[in-house]
Write a protein that holds these residues in place. Structure first.
Motif, PDB file in Angstrom:
ATOM      1  N   PRO A   1       0.802  -1.230   0.000  1.00 13.41           N
ATOM      2  CA  PRO A   1       0.000   0.000   0.000  1.00 13.41           C
ATOM      3  C   PRO A   1       0.837   1.283   0.000  1.00 13.41           C
ATOM      4  O   PRO A   1       0.444   2.282  -0.621  1.00 13.41           O
ATOM      5  N   GLU A   2       1.997   1.263   0.652  1.00 14.71           N
ATOM      6  CA  GLU A   2       2.861   2.461   0.696  1.00 14.71           C
ATOM      7  C   GLU A   2       3.255   2.934  -0.694  1.00 14.71           C
ATOM      8  O   GLU A   2       3.585   4.100  -0.898  1.00 14.71           O
ATOM      9  N   ALA A   3       3.240   2.010  -1.668  1.00 16.77           N
ATOM     10  CA  ALA A   3       3.685   2.355  -3.023  1.00 16.77           C
ATOM     11  C   ALA A   3       2.707   3.305  -3.702  1.00 16.77           C
ATOM     12  O   ALA A   3       3.100   4.111  -4.542  1.00 16.77           O
ATOM     13  N   GLY A   4       1.429   3.187  -3.357  1.00 18.92           N
ATOM     14  CA  GLY A   4       0.425   3.998  -4.047  1.00 18.92           C
ATOM     15  C   GLY A   4       0.439   3.743  -5.538  1.00 18.92           C
ATOM     16  O   GLY A   4       0.198   4.637  -6.345  1.00 18.92           O
ATOM     17  N   GLU A   5       0.729   2.500  -5.928  1.00 17.10           N
ATOM     18  CA  GLU A   5       0.831   2.134  -7.349  1.00 17.10           C
ATOM     19  C   GLU A   5      -0.311   1.211  -7.732  1.00 17.10           C
ATOM     20  O   GLU A   5      -0.708   0.345  -6.964  1.00 17.10           O
ATOM     21  N   LYS A   6      -0.777   1.366  -8.961  1.00 21.65           N
ATOM     22  CA  LYS A   6      -1.761   0.429  -9.495  1.00 21.65           C
ATOM     23  C   LYS A   6      -1.069  -0.909  -9.790  1.00 21.65           C
ATOM     24  O   LYS A   6       0.141  -0.945 -10.010  1.00 21.65           O
TER      25      LYS A   6
END
Ligand code: SLL
Length: 160
Positions: free
Chosen positions: A98-103
């Motif tokens: 979740p920390e990545a904020g990536e799809k």
């Protein structure tokens, strides 16, 4: 979420399949009668490096002939082993922490279970080559690029 401007980070991965023909005498009572091979589809780090600090889950979507064709793997090793008789394209969806904020990232890989060597002479149907159970690998190296990663994600990537 704060992103770090002007920075991109990348991480190498390897994904693909390995398959072996299972000789009839090793198939066992639960081996489906029309199946001939056992194979594994995987996503992993290079040189055995862990990827679970940035990969949260990998979803493998198998051919529609498989029961429960959507397989979610939420911890390493990110792989699925199955038996079968045919080759098909596997959809691989990589979900990040979740920390990545990536799809999620979608990859496609064609499962290969039979060796094909373009140098091989054309087979004589009356005289087929002996069947072997040598592993058939089909895998590729790739780099996942994270453009302007979040501060938290960059920290995770840096400390591993
Ligand atoms: C082919 N287009 O004809 C491909 C389809 C399907 C593979 C391959 C067994 C699934 C099951 C299986 O190997 N499916 O019965 O569980 O080559």
């Amino acid at each position: 979420i704060k992103r770090v401007k002007g920075i991109s980070a990348f991480r190498p991965i390897v994904y693909g399949t390995v398959a072996r023909r299972v000789p009839p005498e090793e198939r066992g009572p639960n081996f489906p009668p029309d199946h001939t091979h056992r194979w594994t589809v995987f996503v992993k780090g290079i040189h055995g490096r862990d990827i679970s600090h940035f990969v949260k889950k990998v979803q493998f979507k198998l051919h529609e002939t498989y029961a429960n064709r959507i397989r979610n793997v939420e911890a390493p090793p990110f792989q699925v082993t199955e038996t079968g008789w045919g080759e098909f394209e596997i959809q691989i969806k990589v979900y990040f922490v979740p920390e990545a904020g990536e799809k999620p990232l979608t990859l496609f890989h064609f499962l290969k279970i039979r060796p094909y060597n373009p140098e091989m002479p054309i087979e004589d149907p009356a005289n087929p080559p002996p069947e072997t159970s040598e592993p058939v690998y089909s895998q590729q190296y790739d780099e996942i690029i994270f453009n302007e990663p979040t501060e938290a994600f960059l920290e995770i990537l840096k400390t591993k």
